[in-house]
Design an enzyme around this catalytic site. Sequence first.
Site, PDB file in Angstrom:
ATOM      1  CE  LYS A  43      -7.357   0.615  -1.457  1.00 56.05           C
ATOM      2  NZ  LYS A  43      -7.721  -0.767  -1.790  1.00 56.05           N
TER       3      LYS A  43
ATOM      4  CG  PHE B 268      -3.713  -2.026   5.120  1.00 58.93           C
ATOM      5  CD1 PHE B 268      -3.721  -3.340   5.545  1.00 58.93           C
ATOM      6  CD2 PHE B 268      -4.122  -1.745   3.833  1.00 58.93           C
ATOM      7  CE1 PHE B 268      -4.146  -4.369   4.698  1.00 58.93           C
ATOM      8  CE2 PHE B 268      -4.552  -2.753   2.978  1.00 58.93           C
ATOM      9  CZ  PHE B 268      -4.567  -4.075   3.414  1.00 58.93           C
TER      10      PHE B 268
ATOM     11  CG  ASP C  97       0.158   3.679   0.667  1.00 55.55           C
ATOM     12  OD1 ASP C  97      -0.722   3.994  -0.157  1.00 55.55           O
ATOM     13  OD2 ASP C  97       0.254   2.542   1.162  1.00 55.55           O
TER      14      ASP C  97
END
Length: 403
Positions: free
Chosen positions: A258, A144, A229
């Site tokens: 984030k 994801f 990531d």
Amino acid sequence: MDDKLRTPGAVRDAERWTAHNYHPLPVVISSAEGAWLTDVDGRRYLDFLAGYSALNFGHRHPQLIAAAHAQLDRLTLTSRAFIHDQFADFCRELAELCGKDLVLPMNTGAEAVETGIKVARKWGYQVKGVPAGQANIVVAEGNFHGRTTTIVSFSTDEDARADFGPYTPGFTVVPYGDLAALTAAIDENTVAVLLEPIQGEQGVVVPPEGYLPGVRQVCTERDVLFIADEIQSGLGRTGATFACDHEGVVPDMYLLGKALGGGIVPVSAVAANADVLGVLKPGQHGSTFGGNPLACAVATEVVRLLATGEFQRRSAELGERLRAGLEGLVGKGLVEVRVRGLWAGLDIDPALMSGREACERLAARGVLAKDTHGSTIRLAPPLVITEEEIDLAMTQLAEVLAA
């Protein structure tokens, strides 16, 4: 039902006026502090999601809020047509935290991933010598990385991918954790391997020991960039600054987001050395809001919080308490748990209930979490959580499983 409750009406309004691209729990939050949320009817909830790790430092951390307030009174946006006085400090301090030469600021995690893809391709053509239009990137099943059209092109989640074609070519998908398959997929036109060190959306899936060092080694041997990531797993979540740190692995490129925005503004970044990020020249990539003054002011304070090591230590130490609580429930409603720092994936016995049902029952008991993929739940409390609050959540989870 109490006619004075505001939640039902607020939920109805949200359903009426919003595209249904999410299926949120019927909770309407109006304020928050630390690890606690309060809804429009005054009910308090313990936050065990932390905005998918965007709120690593809790809600409204005083140091971050102060930085935002101070910057709001001075300057919020210039665009990258000019340089502002917060820009260099942010880029320098984040580069130093990452051990890299350069930083390229963006806004969202997906933008960081797209940036990484573009940089890797350009590096492949200009530095490695891959023939024009032939670059490929190796990725993992269960990934994801975001929801843009390019990113969903190499997703294996049909909910994320279906009906969004035609799909962007140039990606080879291999099983996550399978070093042999990854090695076999690399050819002379491979420019990068793009991986999550821990797959968050898949259910906090931790790869086998030795996998990440193996990826690092094969990337070095085959002249391929290793892109990590760390948008969810990085910045203290796993008990280290980066999830890669647990096995002493240093990727060629970090993708961050984030938590970098402190739960206040969206901030993302790519960090790499000059021989990689240096392939970009003016006009070849950019963002109007990327690296804006407000974002840089907040994100610099985030980097300074991490530079002390306090939050990494808290995550590691409290993560062991979380692990103990969850492992005590295996065989009592939980089938399996995976924990790294203050990040956990738990598989509920599907004969008992779905992950969604479990999250609804937890919410009724004042704990907010999020399901993923059937009977799996992710837990990611803010790093400011206390031992007592972890114990409270474990008690409520045990009661949900026993009900």
